[in-house]
Design a protein around this motif. Structure first.
Motif, PDB file in Angstrom:
ATOM      1  N   VAL A  93      12.793   4.459 -16.313  1.00  0.00           N
ATOM      2  CA  VAL A  93      11.949   3.269 -16.409  1.00  0.00           C
ATOM      3  C   VAL A  93      10.985   3.153 -15.232  1.00  0.00           C
ATOM      4  O   VAL A  93       9.787   2.940 -15.413  1.00  0.00           O
ATOM      5  N   PHE A  94      11.487   3.308 -14.007  1.00  0.00           N
ATOM      6  CA  PHE A  94      10.639   3.144 -12.829  1.00  0.00           C
ATOM      7  C   PHE A  94      10.344   4.449 -12.111  1.00  0.00           C
ATOM      8  O   PHE A  94       9.932   4.445 -10.954  1.00  0.00           O
ATOM      9  N   ALA A  95      10.537   5.563 -12.779  1.00  0.00           N
ATOM     10  CA  ALA A  95      10.274   6.864 -12.151  1.00  0.00           C
ATOM     11  C   ALA A  95       8.777   7.036 -11.938  1.00  0.00           C
ATOM     12  O   ALA A  95       7.974   6.692 -12.796  1.00  0.00           O
ATOM     13  N   THR A  96       8.435   7.548 -10.779  1.00  0.00           N
ATOM     14  CA  THR A  96       7.042   7.874 -10.499  1.00  0.00           C
ATOM     15  C   THR A  96       6.822   9.334 -10.847  1.00  0.00           C
ATOM     16  O   THR A  96       7.772  10.096 -10.992  1.00  0.00           O
ATOM     17  N   LYS A  97       5.575   9.735 -10.955  1.00  0.00           N
ATOM     18  CA  LYS A  97       5.277  11.125 -11.337  1.00  0.00           C
ATOM     19  C   LYS A  97       5.950  12.119 -10.405  1.00  0.00           C
ATOM     20  O   LYS A  97       6.467  13.114 -10.829  1.00  0.00           O
ATOM     21  N   GLY A 136       0.781  -1.211   0.000  1.00  0.00           N
ATOM     22  CA  GLY A 136       0.000   0.000   0.000  1.00  0.00           C
ATOM     23  C   GLY A 136       0.822   1.275   0.000  1.00  0.00           C
ATOM     24  O   GLY A 136       0.292   2.332  -0.244  1.00  0.00           O
ATOM     25  N   THR A 137       2.103   1.196   0.287  1.00  0.00           N
ATOM     26  CA  THR A 137       2.904   2.415   0.256  1.00  0.00           C
ATOM     27  C   THR A 137       3.326   2.686  -1.172  1.00  0.00           C
ATOM     28  O   THR A 137       3.608   1.783  -1.929  1.00  0.00           O
ATOM     29  N   SER A 138       3.363   3.956  -1.503  1.00  0.00           N
ATOM     30  CA  SER A 138       3.797   4.306  -2.847  1.00  0.00           C
ATOM     31  C   SER A 138       5.055   5.152  -2.797  1.00  0.00           C
ATOM     32  O   SER A 138       5.495   5.649  -3.798  1.00  0.00           O
TER      33      SER A 138
END
Length: 174
Positions: A145-149, A8-10
């Motif tokens: 590749v795995f960058a979040t906004k 659940g953690t982002s």
């Protein structure tokens, strides 16, 4: 809320924590892969065994990096076992191919300058190229590749229309 790998953690881990995880998971998969290739090559031609293990290990490493190294906030969707999509796997495979090209090029350059280098020189060149390629791969995976906004680098902009001229800023600040 704790940072990390909880469901659940982002929140993504910091750069240092991600790099340590990248080395542990990537290195672990690399070591397991070398053993698997050695075992499988007893049953299959080496090139085929190496190709199979490379595909499987790249998929495994990509999944581990998505889940733990970068903890990108993506949670298992309706993909079954896979955590991230085809786009992420292809981009990760691209970074692995680029790393392979860097190490291969480094060795070709070494052999162009010295036809029979010592084992120490050969390993120094190979490991140095691998380290540089690994750092480049880490940066590409983390920043693209795995960058979040929230973690994508902000665009650089210049404010050419200041609210006050520089002279007025100096006089109002005094």
């Amino acid at each position: 809320m704790k940072r990390g790998l909880q469901t659940g953690t982002s929140e993504a881990p910091g750069a240092f924590a991600s790099f340590i995880r990248f080395v542990i998971f990537g290195g672990g998969v690399g070591l397991a892969s070398s053993s698997a290739v050695a075992l499988l090559s007893g049953f299959l031609p080496f090139a085929l065994a190496n190709a199979l293990i490379t595909v499987v290990s790249t998929i495994l490493a990509t999944e581990l990096h998505a889940r733990f190294t970068f903890a990108s906030g993506r949670r298992r969707a309706k993909r079954g076992l896979l955590h991230c999509g085809l786009r992420h796997h292809l981009q990760s495979a691209g970074t692995a191919a680029a790393a392979f090209a860097v190490t291969t090029l480094a060795m070709l350059v070494l052999y162009a300058f010295e036809s029979a280098p010592s084992l120490v020189v050969e390993q120094t060149v190979y490991l140095s190229a691998s380290a540089l390629a690994g750092i480049g791969r880490f940066l590409a995976l983390r920043l693209y590749v795995f960058a979040t906004k929230g973690r994508r680098p902000a665009p650089v902009t210049l404010d050419l229309h200041r609210s006050q001229p520089v002279r007025e800023q100096l006089t109002t600040a005094s």
